[in-house]
Motif scaffolding. Structure first.
Motif, PDB file in Angstrom:
ATOM      1  N   CYS B 246       0.804  -1.214   0.000  1.00 34.53           N
ATOM      2  CA  CYS B 246       0.000   0.000   0.000  1.00 34.53           C
ATOM      3  C   CYS B 246       0.840   1.270   0.000  1.00 34.53           C
ATOM      4  O   CYS B 246       0.287   2.354   0.120  1.00 34.53           O
ATOM      5  CB  CYS B 246      -1.012  -0.014   1.132  1.00 34.53           C
ATOM      6  N   SER B 247       2.136   1.150  -0.104  1.00 33.55           N
ATOM      7  CA  SER B 247       2.934   2.374  -0.231  1.00 33.55           C
ATOM      8  C   SER B 247       4.250   2.061  -0.921  1.00 33.55           C
ATOM      9  O   SER B 247       4.664   0.907  -1.022  1.00 33.55           O
ATOM     10  CB  SER B 247       3.203   2.982   1.138  1.00 33.55           C
ATOM     11  N   GLU B 248       4.906   3.092  -1.364  1.00 30.39           N
ATOM     12  CA  GLU B 248       6.204   2.919  -2.015  1.00 30.39           C
ATOM     13  C   GLU B 248       7.230   2.410  -0.999  1.00 30.39           C
ATOM     14  O   GLU B 248       8.162   1.705  -1.332  1.00 30.39           O
ATOM     15  CB  GLU B 248       6.676   4.243  -2.624  1.00 30.39           C
ATOM     16  N   ARG B 249       7.006   2.785   0.226  1.00 32.99           N
ATOM     17  CA  ARG B 249       7.885   2.345   1.310  1.00 32.99           C
ATOM     18  C   ARG B 249       7.873   0.821   1.410  1.00 32.99           C
ATOM     19  O   ARG B 249       8.905   0.174   1.534  1.00 32.99           O
ATOM     20  CB  ARG B 249       7.397   2.994   2.621  1.00 32.99           C
ATOM     21  N   GLN B 250       6.674   0.267   1.300  1.00 30.96           N
ATOM     22  CA  GLN B 250       6.561  -1.191   1.404  1.00 30.96           C
ATOM     23  C   GLN B 250       7.207  -1.883   0.206  1.00 30.96           C
ATOM     24  O   GLN B 250       7.790  -2.942   0.348  1.00 30.96           O
ATOM     25  CB  GLN B 250       5.086  -1.590   1.524  1.00 30.96           C
ATOM     26  N   VAL B 251       7.118  -1.248  -0.950  1.00 32.11           N
ATOM     27  CA  VAL B 251       7.776  -1.791  -2.135  1.00 32.11           C
ATOM     28  C   VAL B 251       9.274  -1.921  -1.853  1.00 32.11           C
ATOM     29  O   VAL B 251       9.898  -2.938  -2.142  1.00 32.11           O
ATOM     30  CB  VAL B 251       7.555  -0.884  -3.361  1.00 32.11           C
ATOM     31  N   GLN B 252       9.771  -0.864  -1.262  1.00 27.79           N
ATOM     32  CA  GLN B 252      11.191  -0.812  -0.946  1.00 27.79           C
ATOM     33  C   GLN B 252      11.570  -1.931   0.026  1.00 27.79           C
ATOM     34  O   GLN B 252      12.552  -2.642  -0.166  1.00 27.79           O
ATOM     35  CB  GLN B 252      11.435   0.537  -0.282  1.00 27.79           C
TER      36      GLN B 252
END
Lengths: 718, 618
Positions: B246-252
């Motif tokens: 749910c966020s770019e942070r989690q992608v990272q």
């Protein structure tokens, strides 16, 4: 000429249709009658007799596009007048490339219809220079690509298409070609250029005029001497011979002027007029070139006769030129004057094209349009209406789609697939025999779909078949009987779908509109009644917001039941349908208030998500109409609204209650004391504030408005 | 026998007739079918050449007479006019010719690319619709243009700006290794929990994948059931799993975790249509080789996709990247089209446009402008006219050598103009005593005077960036735009001469020298050769004291506006058919333009008496 003529011959190569999968005996495949510039004259003569004898004429067209922007497509939320505006926009912007005309005649001997499918390639050239503005048309990339997929011949169209003039253009051309120049020839003195003598400023001009005077004088004297004293030796030197050639013009001796500049010619013209009573300067327009002549006439009456002849010549030539330039419109005039039943399939757009290209510019309202169409084409039948309106036909169609090709293959399988339903042939098919020039066939199929001539043929076949299902027996049909008077057809006559999506039907005779009879059409669900007063138009909001998010956003503010639905116009604009009309103005007022105030509360407000970016515009449904009516077509709705010149961000509505009391809204603005507010919002009533600002009332109003704001705040906090 | 026509299979073939030009060169015709081969060939020709000549074929240029760039246009208004045309009309042929000049010999490699803005990716790009002028199309038809070839087989393209938008819109999976860089902030508790959960899931999934492949289940039903239970999917032939984020942070975080613990997994980022990330897809590979194979596959697919999106723009990118000097006949027109179709939408401001262009094409030559360098010329606007003019006056033999040989096939006739431009350029270089070789070296200042000069039209070298050249025919006078007044609303369509004599007696301001010319049938320009008279005239037009025959004219409907109003009409996009109605609308709208830009430098134009419009554009 050589190369442009190539195509019909080239195409005369034997070739078999691809898809005869169904048929044991392949149906003969000769093509439609293609009509271009080169064979237009003869084709028109033939078509005239075919149309005259026809029972009905089916038409169809191919255009360069349908919608000039994605948001110009047909939507469920389009009101009746908006739908017409969309049709109008399309017909005005795009060009017709192909026009299919297919007259059908019942042959009682053969017990079959005789069809003559014609496929006209149309391309509007500027054959007569009317004014300096250029002919321009729009192409929709996807439409062009679609036509290309069906192997549309663009070369035939652009190289060899038939040009046309609308009625208006023809009148203009008449005015231009016949009157002014004619006058100029007959009454040179009326021409302004002639009366004002060219001032002989330059020495060269003076010398030239003198020389010409001398030459013309010599020539005339020679003529007179010749007449008296018989043949004489040629005295004129050679170099002069090149420029002055003695010829005969309308039985009179004349000097043909060649190799002069236009300035020199006007000097000669002046000399002739000034110094020679018996010489006349004539500009003679030939087939391709114009010739300048100085003609000798014996007497005044001779001169008058000559001028009359020149004038008549000129008129005749101009008339011929205009007649040729009218081109394809002759076909339209023919259809109109013969008063035949015109059959089309979902043909409102086709009719609009006919109106705008050949009759007159499209009027601004559907009612005017309809009355004009009815005047020129008193009986039109739309096969799509026919198929959807009648129960027996509905059953025949087995509830399948009423697109032209599927209707054709379902209703006329013999023609479409070249086979007879021998098992299920409980009902006879209406036979159609096709004649193209000397070729004829009773199960013809050129297979060239999306070729206007073939589509017109399919439409006609569907209509004939539908008539037979409606109980019209062509076998009992006598030639004198007119299909337009047939009572079984009356209830479908002159009805067109203004928009198929909404099932909105317009009656060409009365201009009345009606929704499709819900009972008759079983395919489609009944339409929701849309109250346009309840609709809000939003555009320019942050691009990440989806229509559903906008709905949530508004529901948080105005209550969970406030919004019935949202409907995306394109990625930049959305319709919001409220449950009550007041909610529209409530929303607009709230938006305005929020945008005015800059405090913390407004930033925390649930609507701030929607207003983020500061470019969110909101308006009532009427603004949508204004935007649709504009001739501009930007791809994105938000850009369009800007291009139309909408400068305000929120359209404030004078709600009925407030109006009856006082102009609360505008006073609210002044209370806010922001000059921008006045500028930004389209406020009709700001002037009133200035005019009657009796202090007491004014104060009351301010209090009122604050109370109102407070009320809104409270509701939003819920 | 019945002759059967199947036009549909034998579309009209167009062969060029009567138009036998003196110079016939063979030009390579490129359509969709031979594009990729030709591109390679073009690439090598380009790298071996010193210059690139371009010539464009559009579907139109101006809708109304006054929309055409004329000598009374300042650089701003000229650009706005050209901008409108570039946005409105479509480019159908792009002839391009890399060439080298050595001595009197020109080696040229002409190509003619047929373009059509087909929506190949079904995303409404590159253009939803475009305008056509019938006069342009008929003129093209006369030259034997094959519209079928163009529309059926034209090469499509996307501009740089459109490609960026398309990538977002298409939402194709992207290999995570290329996208995500290491995180900088320390993980929070929530992050750790998320990572652990994902790690556990992946482990479990991976194990079951390996188990199932070893067990070899033949039953299709069991297989699909297993797939359902495990939530496993297939990516091509390999198993994969989707992790919702749910966020770019989690992608990272996912990407870091994968890099740390699983070296046989390839992670793909699944973007949303809006540009964010929807999920991460993890694909299981069987070995190191298999992994690199998959990564290569992904990369190839991406390149293929990009190539498909760029289409013809690849050629423009090559030219831009080569930084070779570009030669054209009407640079302002051509480069506004190139910019709008292949780089980005045209900005409103002319300087912004020139800067953007400069960064893509550092050296641009306008042969039309170079012609001015050899002295005063009259009406040498077309290329053939220029060529014959030079031939008559100078001895400068040029030998042309073309890569595709002499003209054998008649279909190769299109795009001849570009070869003529090469020829003309070489001749001009020879006449002007410029050694083309010196252009390559940066110290070659000789051509500098000619480079990057954008002319709006004949008689206006105002737009030169570096001062340009001031020689011109008929000694046109330099006129400040302030001294121009637009007049409209006169009756009976008078001629310029009549209008002048009408005005002459009407007021004192007309006692000094002035000139009148008609812009279109509705509007005329008055130029005052004495300063301040224009303002005086405008003041009189608006004052109460108006009297005499001028009053009479004004009562008949005469109106006047200054040059700023005209500029405003152009910048607001009021392109009405008649200039008069545009000016009417422009004067009705408030003047926010001058407020925004208070220190507008005084623009000047060259006034010449004949504003005859040349219609030989085609």
């Amino acid at each position: 000429m050589n190369t442009t003529r190539h195509w019909p011959q080239r195409a005369f190569i034997l070739s078999r249709a691809l898809s005869r999968a169904f048929s044991d005996t392949p149906s003969p495949t000769f093509p439609l009658k293609h009509v271009t510039r080169s064979n237009f004259e003869s084709a028109l003569v033939e078509l005239r007799s075919h149309v005259r004898a026809a029972d009905f004429v089916a038409i169809d067209m191919e255009m360069t596009g349908v919608t000039s922007a994605p948001w110009r497509e047909s939507f469920e939320f389009d009101r009746f007048d908006i739908r017409y505006l969309k049709v109008k926009d399309s017909a005005e912007k795009f060009a017709v490339l192909q026009f299919g005309v297919c007259p059908f005649r019942w042959d009682s001997l053969k017990q079959s219809f005789i069809a003559h499918p014609h496929n006209f390639f149309v391309f509007a050239r500027q054959e007569i220079p009317l004014d300096r503005t250029s002919y321009e048309f729009l192409c929709q990339t996807t439409s062009m690509d679609f036509l290309a997929k069906y192997q549309f011949d663009f070369n035939a169209c652009i190289h060899e298409g038939i040009s046309y003039l609308s009625r208006g253009q023809e009148d203009e051309a008449r005015k231009r070609l016949i009157s002014p120049k004619g006058d100029q020839l007959t009454h040179p003195s009326h021409n302004l250029r002639e009366t004002t003598d060219l001032p002989l400023v330059r020495v060269a001009d003076v010398l030239f005029t003198e020389r010409m005077k001398k030459r013309l004088g010599e020539w005339r004297d020679d003529l007179l001497q010749n007449r008296v004293g018989g043949p004489q030796e040629e005295k004129v030197p050679d170099d002069l011979n090149q420029q002055f050639r003695t010829v005969f013009f309308k039985m009179c001796p004349a000097l043909s002027l060649d190799g002069f500049t236009s300035h020199q010619l006007s000097l000669i013209r002046m000399v002739t007029r000034k110094h020679f009573k018996d010489l006349t300067y004539v500009c003679f327009n030939g087939e391709s070139t114009s010739e300048e002549l100085v003609v000798y006439t014996d007497s005044e009456s001779d001169k008058a006769r000559l001028m009359e002849e020149v004038k008549n010549d000129h008129h005749r030539r101009a008339e011929m030129k205009i007649n040729a330039a009218v081109g394809f419109r002759h076909v339209i005039d023919l259809l109109s004057s013969e008063n035949k039943l015109i059959v089309g399939h979902n043909c409102i757009l086709d009719i609009a094209h006919v109106h705008s290209k050949f009759l007159a510019p499209l009027p601004s309202t559907a009612e005017e349009f309809v009355s004009c169409v009815n005047k020129y084409f008193p009986s039109i039948i739309d096969t799509k209406i026919l198929l959807n309106a009648d129960y027996t036909l509905q059953r025949k169609m087995k509830r399948s789609s009423t697109s032209l090709s599927s209707a054709f293959s379902l209703l006329c399988p013999e023609i479409a697939h070249g086979f007879t339903r021998n098992v299920l042939s409980y009902e006879p098919c209406v036979k159609v025999e096709v004649h193209v020039d000397e070729m004829r066939s009773s199960n013809w199929n050129s297979g060239a779909k999306h070729e206007a001539g073939y589509d017109a043929f399919m439409t006609g076949c569907v209509f004939a078949q539908a008539c037979s299902h409606l109980g019209i027996d062509f076998q009992l049909h006598s030639p004198s009987e007119n299909l337009t008077q047939n009572e079984k057809l009356q209830k479908h006559m002159n009805l067109l779908y203004l928009s198929w999506i909404n099932g909105d039907i317009i009656d060409l005779r009365t201009g009345n509109r009606s929704a499709e009879l819900s009972g008759s059409n079983m395919i489609r669900k009944p339409y929701r009644k849309i109250l346009f007063k309840n609709i809000l138009l939003l555009w320019g909001f942050p691009s990440k917001l989806k229509p559903s998010m906008i709905r949530d956003c508004i529901c948080k503010t105005l209550g969970p039941t406030s919004v019935i639905c949202t409907y995306g116009i394109d990625q930049t604009a959305v319709f919001v349908q409220f449950s009550k009309a007041e909610l529209v103005s409530d929303f607009l007022n709230l938006k305005e208030t929020l945008e005015q105030s800059n405090d913390a509360i407004s930033h925390l407000h649930p609507l701030s998500q929607l207003l983020e970016g500061g470019n969110t515009h909101a308006a009532s449904y009427e603004t949508y109409k204004e935007i649709c009516a504009s001739p501009i077509s930007k791809v994105l709705f938000a850009d369009q609204a800007e291009a139309v010149g909408i400068k305000w961000k929120t359209e404030l509505l004078p709600s009925d209650k407030e109006e009856s009391h006082d102009n609360t809204r505008s006073h609210l603005e002044s209370a806010m004391d922001s000059p921008q507010a006045v500028e930004k919002s389209k406020s009709r009533n700001t002037e009133d504030v200035v005019n009657d600002s009796s202090n007491k009332r004014f104060c009351d109003d301010i209090i009122d408005s604050f109370l109102k704001v407070e009320k809104i705040r409270r509701t939003t906090n819920l | 026998m019945v002759a059967l026509i199947r036009r549909r299979f034998f579309g009209t073939k167009i062969s060029p007739n009567s138009h036998r030009h003196k110079l016939q060169w063979s030009v390579k015709q490129v359509t969709k079918s031979n594009f990729s081969d030709s591109l390679q060939e073009f690439k090598s020709h380009l790298s071996a050449s010193d210059f690139v000549a371009v010539s464009l074929q559009n579907t139109g240029s101006f809708s109304a007479p006054w929309n055409r760039v004329s000598s009374f246009d300042s650089p701003e208004t000229a650009y706005l006019k050209v901008r409108r045309a570039a946005e409105r009309f479509q480019l159908l042929q792009f002839a391009i010719c890399p060439f080298t000049i050595s001595g009197s010999k020109v080696t040229a490699h002409p190509y003619n690319f047929h373009l059509f803005p087909r929506d190949e990716l079904n995303i409404g790009m590159p253009s939803y619709s475009f305008s056509c002028q019938t006069s342009y199309l008929t003129a093209m038809a006369r030259q034997g243009f094959d519209f079928n070839a163009c529309i059926y087989d034209g090469i499509s393209y996307l501009s740089r700006a459109q490609e960026l938008a398309a990538i977002v819109r298409m939402a194709n999976p992207i290999n995570l290794n290329y996208v995500v860089e290491a995180s900088s902030s320390p993980p929070t508790v929530a992050d750790t929990v998320f990572v652990e959960r994902v790690k556990c899931r992946i482990k479990h999934w991976k194990k079951s994948c390996i188990d199932s492949t070893s067990k070899k289940i033949d039953d299709a039903l069991v297989k699909s059931l297993q797939k359902l239970v495990l939530g496993g999917e297939q990516y091509g032939s390999r198993p994969c799993m989707t992790i919702a984020v749910c966020s770019e942070r989690q992608v990272q975080l996912v990407s870091e975790m994968l890099r740390e613990f699983f070296d046989d997994l390839v992670a793909l980022k699944i973007p949303t249509k809006g540009g964010g990330t929807q999920a991460v897809r993890v694909v299981l590979t069987s070995s190191k080789e298999d992994k690199s194979l998959l990564e290569r596959e992904l990369q190839n697919a991406e390149e293929e996709q990009n190539k498909k999106m760029r289409g013809f723009r690849e050629v423009i990118e090559l030219v831009s990247a080569s930084q070779k000097p570009v030669v054209s006949h009407n640079t302002l027109n051509d480069f506004s089209v190139i910019h709008s179709k292949f780089i980005a939408p045209l900005p409103l401001d002319v300087n912004e446009f020139l800067n953007s262009l400069q960064s893509n094409f550092p050296l641009i030559f306008d042969v039309n402008h170079m012609m001015k360098g050899i002295g005063p010329l009259e009406n040498v606007t077309s290329i053939p006219a220029a060529v014959s003019h030079l031939k008559n006056r100078f001895f400068a033999p040029i030998e042309m050598e073309l890569s595709h040989g002499a003209l054998l096939d008649e279909s190769k006739i299109h795009g001849q103009t570009v070869v003529r431009i090469c020829y003309l350029f070489a001749k001009l270089c020879s006449v002007l005593k410029i050694t083309p070789g010196s252009i390559q070296s940066s110290d070659g200042k000789v051509l500098d005077g000619y480079a990057n000069v954008f002319r709006s039209c004949s008689g206006n070298s105002e737009e030169s960036l570096d001062g340009g050249i001031r020689i011109w025919t008929n000694s046109p006078r330099k006129v400040d735009c302030k001294d121009l007044v637009f007049l409209w609303g006169f009756r009976n369509r008078p001629s310029a001469g009549m209008l002048k004599s009408l005005l002459q007696g009407s007021h004192d301001v007309f006692s000094e020298e002035f000139d009148v010319c008609l812009v279109d049938k509705s509007c005329a320009i008055v130029v005052f050769f004495h300063p301040n008279l224009s303002q005086a005239f405008l003041d009189v037009m608006n004052s109460e004291e108006i009297s005499g025959s001028l009053k009479e004219l004004v009562s008949e409907g005469l109106r006047a506006a200054d040059y700023d109003t005209y500029k405003r009409a152009c910048s607001l996009g009021l392109w009405e058919t008649d200039l008069a109605s545009s000016l009417d609308k422009a004067s009705a709208t408030p003047d926010h333009l001058s407020q925004r830009d208070p220190e507008t430098k005084p623009a000047e134009i060259y006034w010449c008496n004949d504003l005859i419009i040349n219609l030989d554009d085609l």
